[in-house]
Design an enzyme around this catalytic site. Structure first.
Site, PDB file in Angstrom:
ATOM      1  N   LYS A 182       0.859  -1.180   0.000  1.00 31.80           N
ATOM      2  CA  LYS A 182       0.000   0.000   0.000  1.00 31.80           C
ATOM      3  C   LYS A 182       0.903   1.240   0.000  1.00 31.80           C
ATOM      4  CE  LYS A 182      -2.329   3.352   2.492  1.00 31.80           C
ATOM      5  NZ  LYS A 182      -1.852   4.297   1.500  1.00 31.80           N
ATOM      6  N   GLY A 237       5.334   7.808   9.817  1.00 31.32           N
ATOM      7  CA  GLY A 237       5.472   8.555  11.059  1.00 31.32           C
ATOM      8  C   GLY A 237       5.311   7.659  12.288  1.00 31.32           C
ATOM      9  N   GLU A 258       9.865   1.367  10.404  1.00 31.82           N
ATOM     10  CA  GLU A 258      10.881   2.405  10.164  1.00 31.82           C
ATOM     11  C   GLU A 258      10.167   3.732  10.343  1.00 31.82           C
ATOM     12  OE1 GLU A 258      13.937   1.794   9.752  1.00 31.82           O
ATOM     13  OE2 GLU A 258      14.046  -0.233   8.939  1.00 31.82           O
ATOM     14  N   LEU A 259      10.509   4.461  11.405  1.00 28.95           N
ATOM     15  CA  LEU A 259       9.678   5.610  11.776  1.00 28.95           C
ATOM     16  C   LEU A 259      10.448   6.930  11.689  1.00 28.95           C
ATOM     17  CD1 LEU A 259       7.919   3.782  14.744  1.00 28.95           C
ATOM     18  CD2 LEU A 259       7.178   3.947  12.365  1.00 28.95           C
ATOM     19  N   CYS A 292      13.529  11.086   6.819  1.00 29.04           N
ATOM     20  CA  CYS A 292      13.452  10.611   8.207  1.00 29.04           C
ATOM     21  C   CYS A 292      14.777  10.830   8.925  1.00 29.04           C
ATOM     22  CB  CYS A 292      13.068   9.137   8.217  1.00 29.04           C
ATOM     23  SG  CYS A 292      14.107   8.142   7.156  1.00 29.04           S
ATOM     24  N   GLU A 393       9.483  16.076  15.365  1.00 25.45           N
ATOM     25  CA  GLU A 393       9.878  15.993  13.958  1.00 25.45           C
ATOM     26  C   GLU A 393       9.069  16.985  13.114  1.00 25.45           C
ATOM     27  OE1 GLU A 393       8.766  12.469  11.673  1.00 25.45           O
ATOM     28  OE2 GLU A 393      10.828  12.356  10.950  1.00 25.45           O
TER      29      GLU A 393
HETATM   30  P1  NDP Z   1       2.408   8.562   7.612  1.00 29.65           P
HETATM   31  O1  NDP Z   1       2.682   7.840   8.857  1.00 29.65           O
HETATM   32  O2  NDP Z   1       1.344   9.584   7.595  1.00 29.65           O
HETATM   33  O3  NDP Z   1       2.045   7.545   6.439  1.00 29.65           O
HETATM   34  C1  NDP Z   1       2.832   6.438   6.122  1.00 29.65           C
HETATM   35  C2  NDP Z   1       1.973   5.418   5.432  1.00 29.65           C
HETATM   36  O4  NDP Z   1       0.995   4.939   6.353  1.00 29.65           O
HETATM   37  C3  NDP Z   1       1.204   5.974   4.238  1.00 29.65           C
HETATM   38  O5  NDP Z   1       1.114   4.986   3.241  1.00 29.65           O
HETATM   39  C4  NDP Z   1      -0.163   6.235   4.838  1.00 29.65           C
HETATM   40  O6  NDP Z   1      -1.184   6.243   3.887  1.00 29.65           O
HETATM   41  C5  NDP Z   1      -0.289   5.045   5.765  1.00 29.65           C
HETATM   42  N1  NDP Z   1      -1.291   5.204   6.822  1.00 29.65           N
HETATM   43  C6  NDP Z   1      -1.813   6.354   7.307  1.00 29.65           C
HETATM   44  N2  NDP Z   1      -2.711   6.067   8.296  1.00 29.65           N
HETATM   45  C7  NDP Z   1      -2.745   4.719   8.403  1.00 29.65           C
HETATM   46  C8  NDP Z   1      -3.463   3.809   9.242  1.00 29.65           C
HETATM   47  N3  NDP Z   1      -4.347   4.242  10.147  1.00 29.65           N
HETATM   48  N4  NDP Z   1      -3.236   2.484   9.097  1.00 29.65           N
HETATM   49  C9  NDP Z   1      -2.352   2.032   8.194  1.00 29.65           C
HETATM   50  N5  NDP Z   1      -1.661   2.843   7.354  1.00 29.65           N
HETATM   51  C10 NDP Z   1      -1.839   4.173   7.472  1.00 29.65           C
HETATM   52  O7  NDP Z   1       3.801   9.146   7.164  1.00 29.65           O
HETATM   53  P2  NDP Z   1       4.087  10.058   5.922  1.00 29.65           P
HETATM   54  O8  NDP Z   1       3.625   9.404   4.664  1.00 29.65           O
HETATM   55  O9  NDP Z   1       3.601  11.418   6.238  1.00 29.65           O
HETATM   56  O10 NDP Z   1       5.696  10.020   5.904  1.00 29.65           O
HETATM   57  C11 NDP Z   1       6.428  10.804   6.726  1.00 29.65           C
HETATM   58  C12 NDP Z   1       6.899  10.042   7.948  1.00 29.65           C
HETATM   59  O11 NDP Z   1       7.593   8.862   7.565  1.00 29.65           O
HETATM   60  C13 NDP Z   1       7.892  10.846   8.745  1.00 29.65           C
HETATM   61  O12 NDP Z   1       7.600  10.775  10.119  1.00 29.65           O
HETATM   62  C14 NDP Z   1       9.230  10.168   8.452  1.00 29.65           C
HETATM   63  O13 NDP Z   1      10.179  10.351   9.441  1.00 29.65           O
HETATM   64  C15 NDP Z   1       8.817   8.767   8.266  1.00 29.65           C
HETATM   65  N6  NDP Z   1       9.795   8.052   7.447  1.00 29.65           N
HETATM   66  C16 NDP Z   1      10.605   7.141   8.047  1.00 29.65           C
HETATM   67  C17 NDP Z   1      11.609   6.512   7.334  1.00 29.65           C
HETATM   68  C18 NDP Z   1      12.485   5.491   7.974  1.00 29.65           C
HETATM   69  O14 NDP Z   1      13.061   4.692   7.244  1.00 29.65           O
HETATM   70  N7  NDP Z   1      12.625   5.445   9.288  1.00 29.65           N
HETATM   71  C19 NDP Z   1      11.825   6.827   5.923  1.00 29.65           C
HETATM   72  C20 NDP Z   1      10.899   7.769   5.389  1.00 29.65           C
HETATM   73  C21 NDP Z   1       9.924   8.354   6.144  1.00 29.65           C
HETATM   74  P3  NDP Z   1      -1.704   7.659   3.300  1.00 29.65           P
HETATM   75  O15 NDP Z   1      -0.500   8.395   2.800  1.00 29.65           O
HETATM   76  O16 NDP Z   1      -2.597   7.236   2.223  1.00 29.65           O
HETATM   77  O17 NDP Z   1      -2.368   8.362   4.435  1.00 29.65           O
END
Ligand code: NDP
Length: 503
Positions: A182, A237, A258-259, A292, A393
Site C-alpha cells: 500500500k 510517522g 521504520e519511523l 526521516c 519531527e
Molecule cells: P504517515 O505515517 O502519515 O504515512 C505512512 C503510510 O501509512 C502511508 O502509506 C499512509 O497512507 C499510511 N497510513 C496512514 N494512516 C494509516 C493507518 N491508520 N493504518 C495504516 N496505514 C496508514 O507518514 P508520511 O507518509 O507522512 O511520511 C512521513 C513520515 O515517515 C515521517 O515521520 C518520516 O520520518 C517517516 N519516514 C521514516 C523513514 C524510515 O526509514 N525510518 C523513511 C521515510 C519516512 P496515506 O499516505 O494514504 O495516508
C-alpha cells in the site's frame, strides 16, 4: 525531461497479475506538488480490494509456481527485476518527481541505485539455509529449517516511495514471501509504473506482488488486521507506526517499523569547517528536509558557534529554489499540503518558544523561486533541547541550532530525545569519532559524512524510531522463521508423562 503537458493519466492497480479498477469503481486525483495541478487518477481501493489482494498473495504463497520455485530460480527472477529497473530508471525517477516534488537528481539517483538491492538479495536467495544440530539424544536426527513467513503487507510513505518499497521487497522475495503493497495516497503512480514496467515483465508468477492504492486508514487498517497477513513492514510517522503496531499485535503478526527521527548533527571545533557546513546543509535542506534521517538538530560546539552559523546562513541563503525537474534546483516544494501547513506551524511554534530566526522563517513566494508549497530554508539559533522545535519531527527545511560545551554535554543532548534514527559527528579526532559512535543511541552514526545509505548497511531506529532493521544480510531474517525438526531413529517408549529432555 519531465513532460508536464500530458492529459490526466488514468491508472489501474495490480492484483493477482492483472490490471484492475477498485471494486467500488472510485478513483482519486494525485497532484504535482510543483504546479499544484492534478496529473493522474488512481484507484480508490478499500477493504474489498485488500481482501482480493491478500487472497491472491495467499494463494500464490500456498500453491502455484512460486513455492515450487527453487531459491536459485527466485534469484534469477530478481536479477531480471534489477535489469528492468536499470532500463527504466530515468522514467521511474521522473514519475517520482511528478508525484512527490523532490529533486530529479536525487530521485533518479535513487532509482539507478535500486537494482543493487535486487542483485544483492538475489545472491542471498540460495544462501538461506538451516542447520543440522547435535542435540544430546544420540538416536535423534535434529535440524532447523528456515522458512518464509508468508504474506507480507508493506505500507510506505511519500518521501522516497520506490526506494523504501525496494528495501522491503527485495529481501521478502529472496526469502520466498508474497507481498501486498500500500503506497502513500500522495505517491501511488511510481509504484504502479514499477509494476507495469518491471514486475509484470519480470516472470514473477501472478499474485506474488500486488498493490492496493487508496487512503491510509481505509486501505492500511484492513491490510494490517487481515488474518492471512503474517508480517507487516511499515515506513512512516511514529504515531501511525504505533497505531499499525497495535492493530497488528491483535493477530500476533511480525512487525517491522521504520519511523521518524530528530537526528543530531554534532559539530566539534576540531572539524574541517567547510565539510561540516556542507554536511549541515545536506542534513536539513536536501530533499527539502523531508527525510526521516534529517539532521534537524545541529549541535555546535560553543567555541565555533558564531563563525559556523554565519557561514551556514550564507550558504543556505544562496540555495536555489525552483522546479524540482530542473537539474540546477537545490530546494523544491513540500510534497503535500498538510505537510506544508505542518512546517509553517512549527516555524510559528519556534518563534513563540523564543528561538531566534536567523534565516527564512516562512513560505517562499514565486519572486524567491518558490511557489504554492515552498518553504524558505529556515535556521533557528538559541534553541534549547527542551523546546518543541528541538524535540518534535518537523519533516521540512527547518534547522534548530543548539550550543554545547564539550563531548559529555554533546552526548547528553544528542540522546535526550524520544527518537534514535541517525546522527552525524564532525571531528578530526579518531578517538572522538569512535567514542561518539559508541555513545550515541541511534541506528546509524555518520562521521564526517551525512545521509549515506547502502544495501549492505543495516538501517533502522533505536527507541521511537522503529523496530527491526532493513538492508544488509540481517533484513532477510525479518521475512523468515525457524522450524525445529526432530527425527527419532531409535526406539519409542519412555515415560509419556514427562518432557523429553536430555537422555
Ligand atoms: P504517515 O505515517 O502519515 O504515512 C505512512 C503510510 O501509512 C502511508 O502509506 C499512509 O497512507 C499510511 N497510513 C496512514 N494512516 C494509516 C493507518 N491508520 N493504518 C495504516 N496505514 C496508514 O507518514 P508520511 O507518509 O507522512 O511520511 C512521513 C513520515 O515517515 C515521517 O515521520 C518520516 O520520518 C517517516 N519516514 C521514516 C523513514 C524510515 O526509514 N525510518 C523513511 C521515510 C519516512 P496515506 O499516505 O494514504 O495516508
Amino acid at each position: 525531461m519531465l513532460d508536464r503537458t500530458t492529459a490526466l493519466q488514468t491508472y489501474q492497480t495490480f492484483i493477482d497479475g492483472r490490471w484492475t479498477d477498485a471494486v467500488s469503481g472510485k478513483t482519486f486525483q494525485t497532484f504535482d506538488p510543483y504546479t499544484g495541478a492534478p496529473w493522474a487518477l488512481i484507484p480508490e481501493c478499500d477493504k474489498a480490494d485488500v481482501d482480493r489482494a491478500v487472497d491472491a498473495a495467499h494463494r500464490a504463497f500456498e500453491s502455484g509456481a512460486w513455492p515450487k520455485m527453487t531459491p536459485t530460480a527466485r534469484g534469477k527472477i530478481m536479477r531480471r527485476i534489477a535489469e528492468l529497473i536499470e532500463q527504466h530508471a530515468e522514467h521511474l525517477g521522473e514519475v517520482e518527481v511528478r508525484d512527490n516534488g523532490k529533486l530529479i537528481s536525487e530521485m533518479v539517483a535513487q532509482t539507478k541505485y535500486m537494482p543493487q538491492w535486487f542483485y544483492y538479495y538475489a545472491g542471498l536467495a540460495d544462501k538461506i539455509h538451516g542447520s543440522v544440530m547435535s542435540v544430546d539424544r544420540p538416536d535423534h536426527f535434529t535440524y532447523i529449517l528456515r522458512e518464509p513467513v508468508g504474506v507480507c503487507a508493506f505500507i510506505t510513505p511519500w518521501n522516497s516511495p520506490l526506494m523504501l518499497a525496494t528495501w522491503k521487497l527485495a529481501p521478502a522475495l529472496a526469502a520466498g514471501c508474497t507481498v501486498v503493497i500500500k503506497p502513500s495516497e500522495f505517491t501511488s503512480a511510481s509504484l504502479l509504473e514499477f509494476m507495469k514496467l518491471v514486475i509484470a515483465e519480470s516472470g514473477l508468477p501472478p499474485g506474488v506482488v500486488n498493490v492496493v492504492t487508496g487512503y491510509g486508514p481505509v486501505v492500511g487498517e484492513p491490510l494490517v488486521t487481515h488474518p492471512k497477513v503474517a508480517k507487516v513492514a511499515f515506513t512512516g510517522g511514529s504515531a501511525t507506526g504505533a497505531r499499525v503496531n497495535e492493530l497488528a499485535a491483535k493477530t500476533f503478526k511480525k512487525v517491522s517499523l521504520e519511523l521518524g527521527g530528530k537526528s543530531p548533527n554534532i559539530v566539534f571545533d576540531d572539524c574541517i569547517l567547510d565539510d561540516a557546513i556542507s554536511g549541515a546543509i545536506s542534513g536539513i535542506f536536501a530533499a527539502t528536509g523531508q527525510t526521516c534521517i534529517a539532521g534537524s538538530r545541529l549541535l555546535l560546539q560553543e567555541t565555533i558557534h558564531d563563525q559556523f552559523v554565519e557561514k551556514l546562513v550564507a550558504m543556505a541563503k544562496a540555495a536555489r529554489l525552483g522546479d524540482p525537474a530542473l537539474a540546477e534546483t537545490q530546494v523544491g516544494p513540500v510534497t503535500t499540503p498538510p505537510q506544508y501547513q505542518k512546517i509553517l506551524s512549527y516555524i510559528d511554534i519556534a518563534k513563540q518558544e523564543g528561538a531566534k530566526c536567523v534565516l527564512g522563517g516562512g513560505a517562499a513566494g514565486s519572486d524567491e523561486g518558490g511557489g504554492q508549497y515552498f518553504v524558505k530554508p529556515t535556521i533557528f539559533t538559541g534553541v534549547n533541547n527542551k523546546m518543541r522545535i528541538a524535540q518534535e519531527e518537523v519533516f521540512g527545511p527547518v534547522l534548530s541550532v543548539i550550543k554545547f560545551k564539550d563531548e559529555e554535554e554533546a552526548v547528553a543532548i544528542a540522546n535526550d530525545i524520544a527518537y534514535g534514527l541517525g546522527a552525524g559527528v564532525w571531528t578530526q579526532s579518531v578517538r572522538r569519532a569512535h567514542t561518539m559512535a559508541s555513545r550515541i543511541k541511534a541506528g546509524t552514526v555518520w562521521v564526517n559524512t551525512y545521509r549515506a545509505v547502502s544495501f549492505l548497511m543495516p538501517f533502522g531506529g533505536y527507541k521511537a524510531s522503529g523496530l527491526g532493521r532493513e538492508n544488509g544480510a540481517e533484513a532477510i531474517d525479518g521475512y523468515l522463521q525457524s522450524k525445529s525438526v526432530w527425527i527419532n531413529n531409535g526406539a519409542g517408549g519412555g515415560n509419556p508423562f514427562i518432557m523429553k529432555t536430555a537422555s
